[in-house]
Design an enzyme around this catalytic site. Structure first.
Site, short mmCIF file in Angstrom:
data_model
loop_
_atom_site.label_atom_id
_atom_site.label_comp_id
_atom_site.label_asym_id
_atom_site.label_seq_id
_atom_site.Cartn_x
_atom_site.Cartn_y
_atom_site.Cartn_z
N GLU A 135 -9.88 -2.83 -1.04
CA GLU A 135 -9.65 -4.04 -1.00
C GLU A 135 -9.58 -4.90 -2.42
O GLU A 135 -9.00 -5.90 -2.66
CB GLU A 135 -10.59 -5.02 -0.14
CG GLU A 135 -10.83 -4.64 1.42
CD GLU A 135 -9.47 -4.56 1.99
OE1 GLU A 135 -8.38 -5.35 1.45
OE2 GLU A 135 -9.27 -3.84 3.03
N GLU A 188 -0.32 -1.50 -1.30
CA GLU A 188 -1.26 -0.26 -0.87
C GLU A 188 -1.26 0.62 -1.91
O GLU A 188 -2.21 1.38 -2.12
CB GLU A 188 -0.42 0.06 0.32
CG GLU A 188 -1.34 1.24 1.15
CD GLU A 188 -2.32 0.41 2.08
OE1 GLU A 188 -2.44 -0.85 2.01
OE2 GLU A 188 -3.48 1.30 2.36
#
Lengths: 490, 490
Positions: free
Chosen positions: B255, B284
């Protein structure tokens, strides 16, 4: 009605969202986020205002056909809100925003530097905007009525003046009589109270008096506040001082009092303009009732002194309940409103109320405020601030543009005692309930008589229905005389 | 341009506000607040959509005269966003909302009861809505292009198919080869890791790799996520398991990777549509780069094993860096995508990509999904789910209406290895930097080549400029073969 409800619901959602962003800003937000956040909140408030003060709202209001008593109340309140919003010229709204934006910064710097002259022109501009605001909103007798009405709907300046006058003479006498007595020793409140334990104690007591943590939460912030996003989510914050017992403990009771009012509003009103406390005065009556009438009572400490002593064996091992009760009820004329005690507090408010009116009428130009302030401090409290920073520059309210807000603090005190008296008539010995921890008896009475109505009743209607009389200084004065007469052996 | 910027800024503010409300809902909100909160978020998203898909936006776009390269990029991206928004018929938007609202509930129940047939008609409705969405948005070759483009702008289905095909054969072989080797012992990761210490460790390492806590924060939530309210406020959440080291630690790195991307966007773009990651795949790539290429590397654990051992003397006193490194790099075909390892993960994604396309084309009716799912699981991973709950019902994405989202996870993996290779060419021995804690060398390169551009460049343009080639499976496959070849002595 359905169209109106949906329209007003969307406005309520925008305002609730702004409140969430403000809450986050004061509690959790990283410092660097402040500029973007201010912009985001501004956008939400603008949208809410545009949507509210619009022809669309007027059309929904005109077309709505009420089919229940709630509908009728909703329509009445929404129409009044709309009329007031429409009376404010957009140009004045814009100027108010500009003036207060500058005034806030100027106030902050002036207070830091103890430089009132630097703030005076900003204060004069704020006063002038408020004069124009009063003219725009309209009034019968006194321009101050129009300003007061925003915070205390239906309340009149003349009534506040009269009630404050009733109070002032007796209060000044009471303060003077106390000053002649030996001072209470409150040094033990300045010992070390481990912050984590203060936090846990606060949450335990909040839950025990009836704050519903399943519909709220407590966070830390620099200045304590309560805020409501829905009937099902009403939050509080507190500020813990390691070396002072009072701020977090009584602050939590105070804010919980506000939040329990919002949690007690009839859930069927959620998302409508009826779903909030009816006035700032009535709101303050709830916070003060739990903070003072409950939280600083002898009965409360009969119950809680052993609990608190167990939380803080280091600070309180040698203390006794009598000494503790006397310490938290020390009366001492002081300079700062928010640090003042239950008795002198109202004098701080009266002074501000009088000076606001004098500035608004032009009797006291903003530039002459320090002199007028200090003269009244001498007259009411027998002390004079050594600096304007500790005098007329201490509060943020005027720099935010709020004139007519201060008196609601004292109105709240007075209302709390009126409600307390009536509650005692209806529920029996309140001290006994408190000693036994039956706070739900008190809360249920408040829910029934005050909370559930939201804005369906004005403060005045709530008082009349619950206590049989309108605003009255008598019950609070009687309470103060009895309590502090005993404490100071007058 | 100024009018356009202000208009788009207000839309961005509404969306940021909705994101704050969502963040609060997942982290701090009392449970009882959920219904009111859902309503508030809905209102904000509706306003943002109404304001965006409006004639007003069209007029601002038509009138805007760009006077800088940033203006040109802003205008191009805003026009594209606007065109896509306008192509979606309001009726389809409404139906999509209704269908997914029902599908989400149906999915939840179906997964709990392992009852795929109960979910099948909802899935079919979602697929049908997506077919109509693809027709409304338009495409050249393949309806799937239109859906993929929403998440990975500019990417084509044919290209993804080709890249996945390059990968699949080698990957299936690699997994099979590993399966023949002795399994790694990762039991030590399941020992007791005190949650508070996990939290502190995570925040220490996040700060050390470059997550800026002055412009963000970490909170706890049931499912970890990152969210951004402005360039100056990009937050993450994590979920701590007392008896599993991986979720919190690698989750925080993951994260933080997402949030560092958002924190790295040029601040001058804040409040515009350019101020965010350019695609889900590129996003990502950033989370996976920090989680896997950095966080699961031998060099990283040369540096951090003693640190982590000191944090958890109970669990790790007897452990050694080699064993720990092997444990966190265990490869084991498994049923659940989000629990799968670095190697098998991409096979879970390919399977979903293929089945999405097959459902969209009608080759696989939704009702036949379990059979097709299980056949591919057998083919790619050599295992078959004992239930649909552990099979085709495991992910929430389809019930939310998202078709075309899954492949971006693997695109991110591939991009991360491409960027890593290029970074190594530009910055020298990356392992040495990691071992010495010079994470700023890596982060600065990413800021310069990826982050600061926001949406000014597409993922494809970023890859071309930074690495010299477009999307390519080669670097990731080479990385995986080298790393796991060594680990499993292939």
């Amino acid at each position: 009605m359905e169209d109106l409800r949906r329209h007003l619901g969307r406005i309520a959602d925008l305002n609730a969202a702004a409140a969430v962003l403000e809450w986050d800003m004061e509690t959790h937000m990283p410092d660097a986020g402040v500029a973007a956040r201010a912009r985001q909140i501004g956008t939400l408030r603008e949208f809410a205002h545009e949507l509210h003060a619009s022809d669309e709202t007027g059309a929904f209001l005109a077309a709505a056909v009420p089919s229940s008593a709630v509908d009728q109340d909703l329509l009445r309140v929404a129409k009044r809100d709309f009329e007031l919003a429409m009376r404010m010229p957009a140009e004045l709204v814009g100027e108010m925003a500009r003036v207060t934006s500058l005034a806030r910064d100027a106030w902050k710097t002036a207070r830091e530097r103890d430089d009132f002259p630097a703030f005076a022109p900003h204060l004069e501009a704020v006063i002038d905007c408020n004069r124009r605001k009063a003219e725009a909103l309209g009034y019968d007798d006194d321009p101050y009525d129009a300003l007061l009405d925003e915070f205390e709907p239906g309340m009149k300046t003349a009534r506040v003046s009269q009630v404050f006058a009733d109070l002032r003479t007796e209060l000044v006498e009471l303060v003077a009589a106390i000053a002649e007595k030996p001072a209470h020793d409150d040094a033990l409140l300045g010992r070390y109270f481990p912050p984590d334990r203060q936090w846990d104690l606060g949450e335990q007591v909040m839950a025990e008096i009836g704050y519903d943590f399943s519909r709220g939460r407590q966070d830390k912030s620099a200045h304590p506040f309560s805020t409501t996003f829905s009937v099902t989510d009403s939050r509080v914050t507190t500020h813990v001082h390691p070396h002072h017992f009072n701020p977090a403990f009584f602050g939590s009771l105070h804010e919980a009092g506000h939040a329990m009012y919002e949690q007690g509003v009839d859930e069927a009103l959620d998302g409508t303009p009826l779903a909030s406390g009816t006035s700032l005065g009535m709101h303050e009556s709830q916070s003060r009732l739990w903070e003072n009438l409950v939280g600083r009572s002898r009965a409360f400490w009969d119950r809680y002194f052993p609990v608190v002593q167990a939380y803080f064996p280091g600070a309180l091992a040698q203390a006794d309940p009598d000494g503790f009760y006397r310490a938290i009820n020390t009366v001492r004329p002081s300079l700062i409103r928010i640090e003042s005690d239950e008795v002198t507090y109202n004098l701080h408010i009266m002074l501000r109320f009088e000076l606001e009116r004098a500035m608004l009428s032009g009797d006291v130009p903003a530039a002459d405020l320090p002199e007028a302030w200090n003269a009244r401090m001498q007259e009411y409290l027998g002390i004079v601030p050594p600096s304007d920073a500790a005098g007329c520059l201490q509060d943020i309210h005027w720099s935010l543009g709020a004139i007519g807000y201060f008196p609601t603090y004292s109105l709240g005190n007075l209302m709390s005692a009126q409600l307390w008296e009536a509650m005692g008539r209806d529920c029996g010995d309140l001290d006994e309930h408190i000693r036994a921890g039956r706070f739900s008896v008190l809360l249920d009475w408040l829910r029934e008589n005050v909370h559930r109505h939201g804005r369906r009743k004005t403060a005045s209607e709530i008082l009349l229905d619950a206590t049989g009389s309108d605003l009255d200084a008598g019950p609070w004065m009687a309470y103060a005389k009895a309590k502090f007469g005993a404490l100071y052996e007058l």
